[in-house]
Design an enzyme around this catalytic site. Structure first.
Site, PDB file in Angstrom:
ATOM      1  NE  ARG A   9      -4.118  -9.629  10.682  1.00  0.00           N
ATOM      2  CZ  ARG A   9      -4.988 -10.484  11.192  1.00  0.00           C
ATOM      3  NH1 ARG A   9      -5.596 -11.351  10.418  1.00  0.00           N
ATOM      4  NH2 ARG A   9      -5.225 -10.501  12.483  1.00  0.00           N
ATOM      5  CB  SER A  36      -7.889 -14.078   8.041  1.00  0.00           C
ATOM      6  OG  SER A  36      -6.769 -14.116   8.856  1.00  0.00           O
ATOM      7  CD  GLU A  57      -4.016 -23.258   0.198  1.00  0.00           C
ATOM      8  OE1 GLU A  57      -4.193 -24.413  -0.255  1.00  0.00           O
ATOM      9  OE2 GLU A  57      -4.536 -22.864   1.255  1.00  0.00           O
ATOM     10  CG  PHE A  82      -1.357 -22.016   3.933  1.00  0.00           C
ATOM     11  CD1 PHE A  82      -0.853 -23.074   4.682  1.00  0.00           C
ATOM     12  CD2 PHE A  82      -2.394 -21.275   4.472  1.00  0.00           C
ATOM     13  CE1 PHE A  82      -1.387 -23.385   5.927  1.00  0.00           C
ATOM     14  CE2 PHE A  82      -2.937 -21.575   5.715  1.00  0.00           C
ATOM     15  CZ  PHE A  82      -2.440 -22.631   6.446  1.00  0.00           C
ATOM     16  CG  HIS A 108      -1.594 -15.422   9.758  1.00  0.00           C
ATOM     17  ND1 HIS A 108      -2.329 -14.292   9.416  1.00  0.00           N
ATOM     18  CD2 HIS A 108      -2.382 -16.129  10.586  1.00  0.00           C
ATOM     19  CE1 HIS A 108      -3.499 -14.346  10.006  1.00  0.00           C
ATOM     20  NE2 HIS A 108      -3.562 -15.441  10.731  1.00  0.00           N
ATOM     21  CG  ASP A 116      -3.792 -18.803  14.602  1.00  0.00           C
ATOM     22  OD1 ASP A 116      -4.846 -18.945  15.252  1.00  0.00           O
ATOM     23  OD2 ASP A 116      -3.644 -17.944  13.725  1.00  0.00           O
ATOM     24  NE  ARG A 166      -2.688 -13.681  14.995  1.00  0.00           N
ATOM     25  CZ  ARG A 166      -3.044 -14.459  16.012  1.00  0.00           C
ATOM     26  NH1 ARG A 166      -3.756 -15.549  15.781  1.00  0.00           N
ATOM     27  NH2 ARG A 166      -2.683 -14.183  17.239  1.00  0.00           N
TER      28      ARG A 166
END
Lengths: 316, 279
Positions: A9, A36, A57, A82, A108, A116, A166
């Site tokens: 990322r 993030s 979203e 998402f 992620h 998470d 992530r």
């Protein structure tokens, strides 16, 4: 020498700023998780090319589609869970169907969100995105390839789904290495068995190939960063020369890289294969490496599967 | 504007309604009810208010028109043909194999369609994206979006509304086709749209409540919405009649997605023919 580790990322975050400075049509559409997903620098340096639509979203996908009809190249930035599932139908209807130039850039991916837990891990996305006509699906293996493939995605005409980690993963490429969407990278030659991996599992395939070499087995390693369009030529060559293939991915064993390769294998008989991936089960909060272990996504298992395949092959 | 023009627009709306009925009859498939309820708004946009060039459908400075309730596309297809985007004979190909007139609008196949729609709730967000781009690039085009009252049950509508407010999109004009009916019944039965007009107001829109089948009111409201440059997106909260113009289709839920038979077709065309106003 100690391994250098960077999350992919971060590669995205750097590449998108460079792209935005070169081309004012590059936009970022954030959905409140920009910090993030590493768009902070873009937001600071290129506010005129930046939007944040809040925790919404579906709307982000539509807004991006609208921007794309006006000639912009928007990157919708969110988490894989998402960006692939929450807005799947918006991507289908407003982005893939009209083949608009929108990129879905997701951090992620896989089990890299680790602690998470299952809600934020994403093991289904590549398969879902691969099913959409006009969609291109990419997961870079490391920081260097992430930067290069983000730029390749921006230059690609049409929708692209990009998946990043992530957690930090080892850097395996030298700066300056070039990448082409739809073209696998052969990291190691070998004709006994082919290890086809993508994303953060490429490093595991590389280690497994080293171990196999100690046992006198020559393993080819392919970084199949693009799951769609799949590099058919590279896979067909594995089928015809190695005749034994192990796929490795941080994704459900259904519908991802393993399935894409298996589709070709089934249509071009002559090779045996094994798929290593998430065993069709949700994750939990745990260290990233442990989550991989729980699913057999380990160097040890890659070696084991490769050896078993070779035994079968030798028995004929 | 002059009464004369309103009369012409009313007659154009009758033409458009006749094309809608004709297309759906020939296709034996389509959505007459909603196509008829938005007909006056579509007519006012294409034949009075919008800056478009049928010879240059991708013109960067054109006003955009998004039919978020994409199933009522016969109304838009008729307007596009009447404007000259393509020949009138194309209307006969609605929903047929190889046609540019897909069952729901396809921007890649049909000139004049600014975004593909058909899955409810999504067009408004696309319009927001276009309106943001107009603002950012200093272009003075407007974006017109038609949404259904039933469609406002979709959450994405409200996500798009909050974004329109944040980015101060006074170049966005949303027509809410409040005909009170949806596929399974009345909106009150299926899912009451509590204070729908007030909801848009609460989301930062300037709301103009009108009779959406009264051409004079539709035109006046659009004119007003165009002139008020205050950073607020505009909502024409329009009470309409589903099936408007054809007596047996009016306020009948059953005509949401049903094609007329020969007898019904002839009756509908006869009724519409009687609606022209002479000078």
């Amino acid at each position: 020498m100690e391994e250098k580790k960077i999350a992919t990322r971060d590669g995205f975050g750097e590449a998108i700023v460079e792209l935005g400075k070169e081309n004012p049509d590059i936009y970022v559409v954030d959905i409140d998780i920009g910090k993030s997903c590493k768009t902070g620098q873009f937001r600071k340096e290129l506010p005129e090319q930046y939007l944040n639509v809040g925790i919404a979203e579906q709307n982000a996908a539509g807004v991006a589609a609208g921007l794309a009809t006006c000639g912009r190249i928007p990157f919708v930035v969110t988490y894989a869970a998402f960006g692939s599932m929450r807005i799947c139908e918006m991507i289908r209807q407003e982005i893939c169907y009209p083949k608009l130039n929108v990129k879905i850039a997701c951090s992620h991916g896989g089990v890299t969100p680790a602690n998470d837990g299952a809600s934020h891990q994403c093991i289904e996305d590549m398969g879902i995105m691969r099913t959409l006509p006009n969609m291109t699906v990419v997961m870079p293996a490391d920081y260097v390839s992430a930067k290069a493939l983000v730029k390749a995605a921006a230059a690609w005409d049409g929708p692209v789904y990009l998946r990043f980690t992530r957690d930090a993963v080892p850097v395996i490429y030298e700066e300056g290495e070039t990448f082409e969407i739809g073209k696998a990278k052969e990291l190691r030659g070998g004709n006994d068995v082919a290890l086809i991996a993508n994303g953060d599992t490429v490093r595991l395939a590389l280690k497994a190939a080293e171990e196999l070499e100690q046992k006198g087995i020559a393993a080819r390693v392919l970084d199949m960063h693009t799951v769609k369009p799949l590099d058919r030529e590279a896979v067909l060559d594995c089928i015809h020369t190695a005749k034994a293939i192990v796929t490795v991915e941080d994704h459900n064993i259904y519908n991802g890289l393993g399935s894409a390769v298996a589709e070709l294998v089934s249509e071009n008989s002559g090779a045996r294969m094994r798929r290593i991936g998430i065993q069709d089960q949700f994750g939990q909060s745990a260290p990233y490496e442990r989550l991989l272990e729980m699913n057999g996504i380990t160097v040890e298992n890659i070696v084991k599967q490769a050896e078993e395949l070779l035994e079968q092959k030798n028995r004929g | 504007m002059e009464g004369n023009s309103i009369r012409e627009l009313k007659n154009t709306a009758v033409d458009l309604r006749k094309h809608v009925i004709d297309m759906i009859y020939k296709a034996q498939s389509g959505h007459p009810g909603g196509s008829l309820s938005v007909a006056d708004f579509v007519t006012a946009c294409y034949f009075q208010e919008m800056r478009v060039d049928p010879k240059n459908p991708k013109w960067e400075d054109r006003d955009r028109f998004i039919l978020s309730k994409g199933h009522v596309c016969p109304a838009q297809y008729a307007a596009l043909a009447m404007k000259g985007y393509f020949g009138m004979e194309v209307l006969d190909t609605l929903r047929k194999e190889g046609s540019m007139l897909q069952g729901h609008p396809d921007m890649k196949k049909c000139p004049g369609i600014d975004i593909s729609t058909g899955s409810l709730g999504q067009g408004l967000a696309c319009g927001v994206g276009m309106a943001i781009d107009g603002k950012r690039r200093g272009r003075d085009y407007r974006v017109y979006v038609a949404v259904g009252d039933g469609e406002c049950q979709e959450g994405e509508i409200w996500e798009a509304c909050q974004t329109a407010n944040k980015y101060r999109l006074d170049n966005l004009i949303v027509f809410v086709d409040d005909n009170g009916l949806q596929l399974d019944g009345t909106t009150d039965e299926v899912m009451p749209n509590i204070n729908l007009g007030h909801k848009f107001q609460a989301f930062g829109f300037d709301v103009y409540e009108i009779d959406g089948n009264d051409m004079e009111q539709v035109v006046a409201a659009i004119e007003l919405a165009k002139t008020v440059k205050n950073g607020h997106p505009k909502c024409l909260f329009a009470h309409t009649v589903k099936g408007k113009g054809v007596s047996f289709m009016e306020n009948e839920c059953g005509w949401h997605g049903t094609a007329p038979n020969k007898e019904q077709y002839e009756q509908a065309m006869k009724e519409l023919d009687s609606q022209y106003t002479a000078s």
